[in-house]
Design an enzyme around this catalytic site. Structure first.
Site, PDB file in Angstrom:
ATOM      1  N   ASP A 184       1.016  -1.112  -0.031  1.00  0.00           N
ATOM      2  CA  ASP A 184       0.100  -0.059   0.015  1.00  0.00           C
ATOM      3  C   ASP A 184       0.755   1.220   0.076  1.00  0.00           C
ATOM      4  O   ASP A 184       0.430   2.404   0.323  1.00  0.00           O
ATOM      5  CB  ASP A 184      -1.075  -0.027   1.324  1.00  0.00           C
ATOM      6  CG  ASP A 184      -0.287  -0.010   2.521  1.00  0.00           C
ATOM      7  OD1 ASP A 184       1.016  -0.258   2.604  1.00  0.00           O
ATOM      8  OD2 ASP A 184      -0.682  -0.041   3.620  1.00  0.00           O
ATOM      9  N   LYS A 231       5.522   4.058  17.171  1.00  0.00           N
ATOM     10  CA  LYS A 231       4.465   5.300  17.503  1.00  0.00           C
ATOM     11  C   LYS A 231       4.779   5.653  19.020  1.00  0.00           C
ATOM     12  O   LYS A 231       3.976   5.549  19.973  1.00  0.00           O
ATOM     13  CB  LYS A 231       3.041   4.470  17.327  1.00  0.00           C
ATOM     14  CG  LYS A 231       2.826   4.076  16.205  1.00  0.00           C
ATOM     15  CD  LYS A 231       1.450   3.447  15.955  1.00  0.00           C
ATOM     16  CE  LYS A 231       0.984   3.242  14.388  1.00  0.00           C
ATOM     17  NZ  LYS A 231      -0.332   2.609  14.393  1.00  0.00           N
TER      18      LYS A 231
END
Length: 214
Positions: free
Chosen positions: A105, A156
């Site tokens: 993607d 993250k």
């Protein structure tokens, strides 16, 4: 030059688009995402790519069973989830030179040939492609030294942990011998397992700061 395209994810964040179609087949401007990746690889001199498949794999395999333009495609299915690194180990089993790994993607316009040249010039085992992120909390973050050697990975991070703004794009140049470090048949991840293992072994992992969109 060869590549592995990781195209096995379910694309849960794109539902309902991906309820009946694998994420790499979702369309941008009427064209499946994976075809943008094919075009990028072709423009970079890649002649053969292995595609790792999982969710709704038949839709990708049936559409591209004859390849795409002059790009030869091979498909590998996972009987059980093998993680990012485990899946690439299977798909790249016959590769004998540095190869590109890219997510199914990843829409970008990076100069992959230039990145491969950078990788070879530094005698790197792995080169991680990174971009500067305005909000590093959304990404896996890479820390580097003044020579752009990778010193660590933070997934993250909170603002207090965000000591770097270099986001890991999930695009790598990898020497095939690195695949020997990945346990066979087990789920294994690049950023959380393989690359930290390589840093512990003092293997050269470099970061390439990419320009363009991603």
């Amino acid at each position: 030059m060869k590549a592995v395209i990781m195209a096995g994810g379910e694309g849960k964040r794109l539902r309902p688009l991906t309820c009946t179609l694998p994420k790499p087949m979702a369309k941008i401007l009427g064209k499946p995402i994976i075809e943008y990746i094919f075009e990028l690889l072709i423009s970079s001199g890649v002649t053969e790519a292995a595609v790792t498949l999982g969710y709704l794999s038949h839709m990708i395999e049936e559409r591209y069973e004859s390849g795409y333009k002059n790009l030869k495609l091979n498909f590998t299915r996972e009987d059980k989830p093998l993680g990012t690194a485990g899946g690439v180990k299977n798909a790249s089993a016959t590769f004998d030179e540095p190869f590109i790994v890219i997510s199914g993607d990843a829409v970008c316009d990076f100069d992959l040939e230039k990145i491969v040249s950078y990788h070879k010039a530094r005698n790197a085992s792995v080169t991680v492609v990174a971009v500067e992120a305005s909000d590093p909390r959304e990404y896996g973050i890479i820390t580097v030294d003044k020579e752009n050697k990778v010193t660590g990975f933070i997934e993250k991070p909170s603002w207090t942990q965000a000591i770097s703004n270099l986001a890991n794009t999930g695009i790598y140049i990898i020497n095939p011998e690195c695949m020997d470090l990945i346990p066979k048949g087990e789920s294994f991840d690049f950023a959380s397992e393989l690359f930290p293992m390589m840093l512990e072994k003092d293997m050269p992992v470099y970061c390439y700061h990419a320009d363009g969109y991603w």
